[in-house]
Write a protein that holds these residues in place. Structure first.
Motif, short mmCIF file in Angstrom:
data_model
loop_
_atom_site.label_atom_id
_atom_site.label_comp_id
_atom_site.label_asym_id
_atom_site.label_seq_id
_atom_site.Cartn_x
_atom_site.Cartn_y
_atom_site.Cartn_z
N TYR A 36 23.31 -0.79 4.78
CA TYR A 36 23.94 -1.97 5.36
C TYR A 36 23.25 -3.23 4.85
O TYR A 36 22.02 -3.30 4.81
CB TYR A 36 23.85 -1.88 6.89
CG TYR A 36 24.45 -3.07 7.58
CD1 TYR A 36 25.82 -3.27 7.60
CD2 TYR A 36 23.63 -4.00 8.21
CE1 TYR A 36 26.36 -4.38 8.23
CE2 TYR A 36 24.17 -5.10 8.86
CZ TYR A 36 25.54 -5.28 8.85
OH TYR A 36 26.08 -6.37 9.47
N LEU A 38 22.67 -7.31 5.29
CA LEU A 38 22.65 -8.31 6.35
C LEU A 38 23.41 -9.56 5.94
O LEU A 38 23.48 -9.90 4.76
CB LEU A 38 21.20 -8.67 6.69
CG LEU A 38 20.34 -7.50 7.15
CD1 LEU A 38 18.88 -7.90 7.18
CD2 LEU A 38 20.80 -7.01 8.51
N ASP A 42 24.24 -11.50 12.17
CA ASP A 42 23.50 -10.30 12.57
C ASP A 42 22.27 -10.73 13.36
O ASP A 42 21.69 -11.79 13.10
CB ASP A 42 23.05 -9.50 11.35
CG ASP A 42 24.18 -8.78 10.65
OD1 ASP A 42 25.16 -8.40 11.32
OD2 ASP A 42 24.11 -8.60 9.42
N ARG A 43 21.87 -9.92 14.31
CA ARG A 43 20.64 -10.19 15.08
C ARG A 43 19.66 -9.06 14.81
O ARG A 43 20.00 -7.89 15.00
CB ARG A 43 20.92 -10.32 16.57
CG ARG A 43 19.73 -10.88 17.31
CD ARG A 43 20.08 -11.38 18.67
NE ARG A 43 20.16 -10.21 19.55
CZ ARG A 43 20.48 -10.28 20.82
NH1 ARG A 43 20.81 -11.42 21.36
NH2 ARG A 43 20.51 -9.20 21.56
N LEU A 44 18.46 -9.42 14.37
CA LEU A 44 17.45 -8.45 13.97
C LEU A 44 16.34 -8.37 15.00
O LEU A 44 15.92 -9.38 15.56
CB LEU A 44 16.83 -8.84 12.62
CG LEU A 44 17.80 -9.06 11.47
CD1 LEU A 44 17.03 -9.49 10.23
CD2 LEU A 44 18.58 -7.79 11.19
N THR A 59 18.09 -14.17 14.92
CA THR A 59 19.48 -14.19 14.45
C THR A 59 19.53 -14.73 13.04
O THR A 59 18.87 -15.73 12.72
CB THR A 59 20.34 -15.08 15.38
OG1 THR A 59 20.28 -14.53 16.70
CG2 THR A 59 21.79 -15.11 14.92
N THR A 81 17.41 -3.83 5.71
CA THR A 81 16.28 -3.99 6.64
C THR A 81 14.95 -3.64 5.96
O THR A 81 13.93 -4.26 6.26
CB THR A 81 16.48 -3.13 7.90
OG1 THR A 81 16.71 -1.77 7.52
CG2 THR A 81 17.64 -3.63 8.74
N GLU A 105 14.98 -3.74 12.44
CA GLU A 105 16.21 -3.00 12.71
C GLU A 105 17.28 -3.98 13.17
O GLU A 105 16.97 -5.06 13.68
CB GLU A 105 15.98 -1.91 13.75
CG GLU A 105 15.54 -2.41 15.08
CD GLU A 105 15.19 -1.31 16.07
OE1 GLU A 105 15.36 -1.53 17.28
OE2 GLU A 105 14.74 -0.23 15.64
N VAL A 106 18.53 -3.59 12.98
CA VAL A 106 19.63 -4.43 13.43
C VAL A 106 19.80 -4.21 14.92
O VAL A 106 20.04 -3.08 15.36
CB VAL A 106 20.93 -4.11 12.67
CG1 VAL A 106 22.07 -4.98 13.18
CG2 VAL A 106 20.75 -4.30 11.17
N TYR A 109 25.12 -6.23 15.46
CA TYR A 109 25.86 -6.53 14.23
C TYR A 109 26.74 -7.75 14.43
O TYR A 109 27.16 -8.05 15.55
CB TYR A 109 26.74 -5.35 13.84
CG TYR A 109 25.94 -4.13 13.41
CD1 TYR A 109 25.46 -4.03 12.12
CD2 TYR A 109 25.69 -3.10 14.30
CE1 TYR A 109 24.74 -2.91 11.72
CE2 TYR A 109 24.97 -1.98 13.91
CZ TYR A 109 24.49 -1.90 12.62
OH TYR A 109 23.78 -0.80 12.23
#
Length: 185
Positions: A36, A38, A42-44, A59, A81, A105-106, A109
């Motif tokens: 995936y 980014l 997306d918020r990590l 974010t 990631t 990590e996500v 999403y």
């Protein structure tokens, strides 16, 4: 004479039947390969082991970066990631921590969008294993005029936006825009 008539009907009807066959999209499938990537929205969850002040949710901003204490803006758009882990660790190594251990990590999403002949068009949170059909269900189902066999997905792949017709079982990715068209008959 019967064979000629059947052959003629088959020849004349073939273009009509060809429109009913749904081929798997090639460009959109290419956008699903690999890990995936980014993008903005997306918020990590970034965890720097032993450093509670740095571990937090970040974010991805519209410019494709996350802003972390001490190291500032870290570019993450288009990265996985694992790449972000390496970038954050490298920046922390430059005068802040001796051997930073970083995990990324996500957490959330970016949303998907659905337009057209659905009960509630709009923006919705992405859920794992999402297909066009389940996206329609999240948007309240089809309107009476909806084409229930195919939809159109627009997806960013690299620097381009690719749009293709897809079957209802096609997988949706975060950030996709789905358009459910009106049926003809």
């Amino acid at each position: 004479m019967i064979h000629r008539r059947n052959a003629l009907a088959l020849i004349l009807g073939a273009p009509l039947l060809a429109g009913c066959v749904t081929a798997r999209p090639t460009y959109l499938e290419a956008g699903m390969e690999g890990e995936y990537r980014l993008a903005a929205g997306d918020r990590l969850r970034v965890i720097v082991f032993g450093q509670d002040d740095l571990s937090n949710l970040y974010t991805v901003e519209p410019g494709g970066t996350i802003a972390m204490p001490l190291i500032g803006a870290v570019p993450v758009a288009g990265a996985t990631t694992r790449i972000v882990e390496a970038r954050v660790a490298e920046r922390l190594r430059q005068g802040f921590l001796r051997d930073p251990q970083v995990a990324v990590e996500v957490d959330t999403y970016r949303p998907f969008f659905i337009l057209g002949e659905v009960a509630s068009p709009g923006q919705f949170p992405y859920v794992d294993q999402l297909t066009v059909q389940t996206a329609v269900a999240i948007a309240g189902g089809f309107t009476p005029r909806a084409d229930r066999t195919n939809a159109e997905i627009s997806r960013t792949i690299g620097d381009a936006i690719v749009t293709e017709a897809v079957p209802m079982t096609f997988p949706v990715r975060p950030g996709d825009t789905i358009v459910v068209a009106e049926r003809w008959l």
